[in-house]
Design an enzyme around this catalytic site. Sequence first.
Site, PDB file in Angstrom:
ATOM      1  N   ASP A 364       0.689  -1.092   0.104  1.00 32.99           N
ATOM      2  CA  ASP A 364      -0.283  -0.533  -0.197  1.00 32.99           C
ATOM      3  C   ASP A 364       0.543   0.950  -0.204  1.00 32.99           C
ATOM      4  OD1 ASP A 364      -2.617   1.867   0.514  1.00 32.99           O
ATOM      5  OD2 ASP A 364      -2.181   2.086   2.338  1.00 32.99           O
ATOM      6  N   GLU A 369       5.728   8.313  -3.929  1.00 33.56           N
ATOM      7  CA  GLU A 369       4.485   8.519  -4.029  1.00 33.56           C
ATOM      8  C   GLU A 369       4.331   9.037  -4.757  1.00 33.56           C
ATOM      9  OE1 GLU A 369       2.334   7.583  -0.422  1.00 33.56           O
ATOM     10  OE2 GLU A 369       3.170   5.773  -0.366  1.00 33.56           O
ATOM     11  N   HIS A 399      -1.746   3.773  -1.116  1.00 33.91           N
ATOM     12  CA  HIS A 399      -1.486   3.791  -0.026  1.00 33.91           C
ATOM     13  C   HIS A 399      -3.152   4.757   0.741  1.00 33.91           C
ATOM     14  CE1 HIS A 399       1.260   6.641   3.289  1.00 33.91           C
ATOM     15  NE2 HIS A 399      -0.315   6.420   3.583  1.00 33.91           N
TER      16      HIS A 399
HETATM   17  N1  LIG Z   1      -0.913   2.521   4.929  1.00 32.01           N
HETATM   18  C1  LIG Z   1      -1.824   3.775   5.788  1.00 32.01           C
HETATM   19  O1  LIG Z   1      -2.488   4.100   4.854  1.00 32.01           O
HETATM   20  C2  LIG Z   1      -1.516   3.820   7.250  1.00 32.01           C
HETATM   21  C3  LIG Z   1       0.006   3.512   7.399  1.00 32.01           C
HETATM   22  N2  LIG Z   1       0.149   3.687   8.749  1.00 32.01           N
HETATM   23  C4  LIG Z   1       1.362   3.493   9.712  1.00 32.01           C
HETATM   24  O2  LIG Z   1       1.668   2.457  10.131  1.00 32.01           O
HETATM   25  C5  LIG Z   1       2.471   2.730  10.826  1.00 32.01           C
HETATM   26  C6  LIG Z   1       1.854   2.113  12.390  1.00 32.01           C
HETATM   27  O3  LIG Z   1       0.857   2.740  13.080  1.00 32.01           O
HETATM   28  P1  LIG Z   1       0.178   2.378  14.407  1.00 32.01           P
HETATM   29  O4  LIG Z   1       0.766   0.888  14.707  1.00 32.01           O
HETATM   30  O5  LIG Z   1      -0.394   3.001  14.998  1.00 32.01           O
HETATM   31  O6  LIG Z   1       1.964   2.997  15.381  1.00 32.01           O
HETATM   32  P2  LIG Z   1       2.457   2.445  17.011  1.00 32.01           P
HETATM   33  O7  LIG Z   1       3.571   3.400  17.589  1.00 32.01           O
HETATM   34  O8  LIG Z   1       1.214   2.615  18.100  1.00 32.01           O
HETATM   35  O9  LIG Z   1       2.595   1.148  17.020  1.00 32.01           O
HETATM   36  C7  LIG Z   1       3.693   0.786  16.123  1.00 32.01           C
HETATM   37  C8  LIG Z   1       4.742  -0.251  17.050  1.00 32.01           C
HETATM   38  O10 LIG Z   1       5.968  -0.628  15.926  1.00 32.01           O
HETATM   39  C9  LIG Z   1       6.663  -1.129  17.292  1.00 32.01           C
HETATM   40  N3  LIG Z   1       8.485  -0.813  16.409  1.00 32.01           N
HETATM   41  C10 LIG Z   1       8.541   0.181  16.811  1.00 32.01           C
HETATM   42  N4  LIG Z   1      10.011  -0.144  15.423  1.00 32.01           N
HETATM   43  C11 LIG Z   1      10.391  -0.789  15.658  1.00 32.01           C
HETATM   44  C12 LIG Z   1      11.142  -2.480  15.340  1.00 32.01           C
HETATM   45  N5  LIG Z   1      12.244  -2.037  14.714  1.00 32.01           N
HETATM   46  N6  LIG Z   1      10.837  -3.765  15.247  1.00 32.01           N
HETATM   47  C13 LIG Z   1       9.484  -4.089  15.560  1.00 32.01           C
HETATM   48  N7  LIG Z   1       8.480  -2.877  16.272  1.00 32.01           N
HETATM   49  C14 LIG Z   1       9.104  -1.798  16.036  1.00 32.01           C
HETATM   50  C15 LIG Z   1       6.143  -0.060  18.075  1.00 32.01           C
HETATM   51  O11 LIG Z   1       7.178  -0.316  19.830  1.00 32.01           O
HETATM   52  C16 LIG Z   1       5.200  -0.262  18.420  1.00 32.01           C
HETATM   53  O12 LIG Z   1       4.360  -1.225  19.076  1.00 32.01           O
HETATM   54  C17 LIG Z   1       2.147   4.254  11.426  1.00 32.01           C
HETATM   55  O13 LIG Z   1       3.473   4.440  12.005  1.00 32.01           O
HETATM   56  C18 LIG Z   1       2.563   5.122   9.333  1.00 32.01           C
HETATM   57  O14 LIG Z   1       3.372   4.881   9.190  1.00 32.01           O
HETATM   58  C19 LIG Z   1      -0.546   4.238   9.791  1.00 32.01           C
HETATM   59  C20 LIG Z   1      -2.083   4.519   9.028  1.00 32.01           C
HETATM   60  C21 LIG Z   1      -2.358   4.333   7.560  1.00 32.01           C
HETATM   61  O1  LIG Z   2      -1.680   7.485   8.928  1.00 30.33           O
HETATM   62  C1  LIG Z   2      -0.907   7.802   8.561  1.00 30.33           C
HETATM   63  O2  LIG Z   2       0.175   8.073   9.537  1.00 30.33           O
HETATM   64  C2  LIG Z   2      -0.947   7.425   6.773  1.00 30.33           C
HETATM   65  O3  LIG Z   2      -0.262   6.798   6.290  1.00 30.33           O
HETATM   66  C3  LIG Z   2      -2.011   7.470   6.575  1.00 30.33           C
HETATM   67  O4  LIG Z   2      -1.756   9.288   5.033  1.00 30.33           O
HETATM   68  P1  LIG Z   2      -3.199   9.461   4.385  1.00 30.33           P
HETATM   69  O5  LIG Z   2      -3.665  11.229   5.639  1.00 30.33           O
HETATM   70  O6  LIG Z   2      -3.742   8.491   3.744  1.00 30.33           O
HETATM   71  O7  LIG Z   2      -1.688  10.279   3.479  1.00 30.33           O
END
Ligand SMILES: NC(=O)C1=CN([C@@H]2O[C@H](COP(=O)(O)OP(=O)(O)OC[C@H]3O[C@@H](n4cnc5c(N)ncnc54)[C@H](O)[C@@H]3O)[C@@H](O)[C@H]2O)C=CC1
Ligand SMILES: O=C(O)C(=O)COP(=O)(O)O
Length: 521
Positions: A364, A369, A399
């Site tokens: 994704d 991008e 994404h």
């Molecule tokens: N595709 C999309 O549209 C979206 C993507 N994301 C991405 O997802 C990521 C994660 O989101 P959340 O779960 O809310 O974050 P979060 O901060 O709640 O959880 C991230 C976890 O990763 C762990 N972590 C950090 N470094 C690590 C490593 N080297 N190895 C293993 N674990 C590690 C942390 O300890 C934490 O438990 C965001 O930072 C963002 O980049 C978030 C929302 C939407």
């Molecule tokens: O919440 C995040 O970190 C995401 O990756 C979602 O990103 P966007 O708001 O879709 O550009």
Amino acid sequence: MSASNANRRPSVSASDPPTFIPIPANTRGIPASSFGPLSPVATTGTSPLASYASYGTSPQGPGSHNRQRSTSSAAFGIARQLTAFLPADYPLDEEPEHEGPNGGSAKKQGKVKVLLLENINLDAANFLKNAGYEVDHVSKAYSEEELLQKLPNYQAIGIRSKTKITKKVIDANPQLLVIGCFCIGTNQVDLDSAAKKGIAVFNSPFSNSRSVAELVISEIIALSRQLTDRSGELKQGIWNKVSKGCWEIRGKTLGIVGYGHIGAQLSVLAEAFGMSVIYYDVIPIMPLGTARQVDTLEDLLSKSDFVTLHVPEIPDTIGMMGALEFSQMKNGAYFINNARGKVVDLDALADALESKHLAGAAIDVFPREPGSNGPGFDGSLGSFIPRLRQLNNLILTPHIGGSTEEAQRAIGSEVATALVRYLNYGTTLGSVNFPEVDLRAITAQDERHIRLCFVHRNEPGVLKVVNNILSDHNIEKQFSDSKGDIAYLMADISGVGHEEVADIYTQIKRTQANILTRLLY
Ligand SMILES: NC(=O)C1=CN([C@@H]2O[C@H](COP(=O)(O)OP(=O)(O)OC[C@H]3O[C@@H](n4cnc5c(N)ncnc54)[C@H](O)[C@@H]3O)[C@@H](O)[C@H]2O)C=CC1
Ligand SMILES: O=C(O)C(=O)COP(=O)(O)O
């Protein structure tokens, strides 16, 4: 107060309908109500700040006979006066000059201007407009050059994951007060440079977690049944009914890398489908259900039928999945990345799929991008893209992990609220780069109250100097905290005559550790 100020006060009379988004006290600014067409804000056009003054931390509390007065003078008053003491070089020249509070300084005062990029939810734009700000809404991301050209007109910016706020952009915009990331990730902002320039950054830490977790569930099933391949074939007129290489997900092992908000949510959903869940995280985290934490990434990779990434983009995670890690995955396993593009070496993934070591993947997010919708997902973004486009059982999405109506509304509400609370009240609860500081609202009754919001370098002796400057007045309440190199003080002072405000501002601003001084009154 000058006559011109008084004329600009929005009129709110006792007969106006009660309008509010209830913002509970002591939260991270998450309104109890959801945004959307039913929101009272959207239908009435009256400032939602009334809720903060009357229902939030105001000592009067709900039902007080002072509610309407709070609405008109505390909420709007603070918003209106905010810009009177911004740095002299603020580009607020769209407003006519007016008499300053000390009678003659002719400071310029204008509306706070907010730039919202990347098609941020329109309810957020309306919320900010209703708070009295001028809002420009743009559907695409801005490049660094566009930001350098356009951002100097704004005091606040809202972005999603694409727009990069670099040190260069920050240094070129001394007027910028606050950055709202209307998403979870904040890797696109140079947080440290922003803090050092007194720019607070807010995000929405979990409002789209569920949307991502649901997308991953759909991808697990789609990969395991080769859904996108069958659908593509049929659209080309080819009937290809096969069961070979297609599996139920029940009883399979899901390996979650990063067991935070999204990983943990996904864990619960996957178990409901009968999957076994293991996870790897850099910190020990309590498992949900019967999930089990493993000690190493290699352990997780070697045991999982599906591997899904939910880590932030930080130096430790960049490139964490490369040729070695793919080779450690089980033969015929599936790989899913909805985290950040730079975490995965996509050439190595293409190798693993071409060699049939992996049976499929869903991606994704990409290292680079396109900034807007339309054509542009091509080799210019990376040599691996033409290769990926040829592969079977590979789901590519633009994404969209957090792109649902529910998530975007909730994020719009949460981050817009955080921006208003910071700009109008100085509250930094939920900030990702500032110490978290809050004071209950200034009471509306006493026109002689002012609030000092003082971002400064974290050095010894600063509070002594500041309190000396304030010592002729009654400090009603104050709170200070630090985070790394910067510290933030909020103080409410009473018994301040209008003629003294400019002097207090100047003295504090001239202190040696000053980064940003704001007075709200
Ligand atoms: N595709 C999309 O549209 C979206 C993507 N994301 C991405 O997802 C990521 C994660 O989101 P959340 O779960 O809310 O974050 P979060 O901060 O709640 O959880 C991230 C976890 O990763 C762990 N972590 C950090 N470094 C690590 C490593 N080297 N190895 C293993 N674990 C590690 C942390 O300890 C934490 O438990 C965001 O930072 C963002 O980049 C978030 C929302 C939407
Ligand atoms: O919440 C995040 O970190 C995401 O990756 C979602 O990103 P966007 O708001 O879709 O550009």
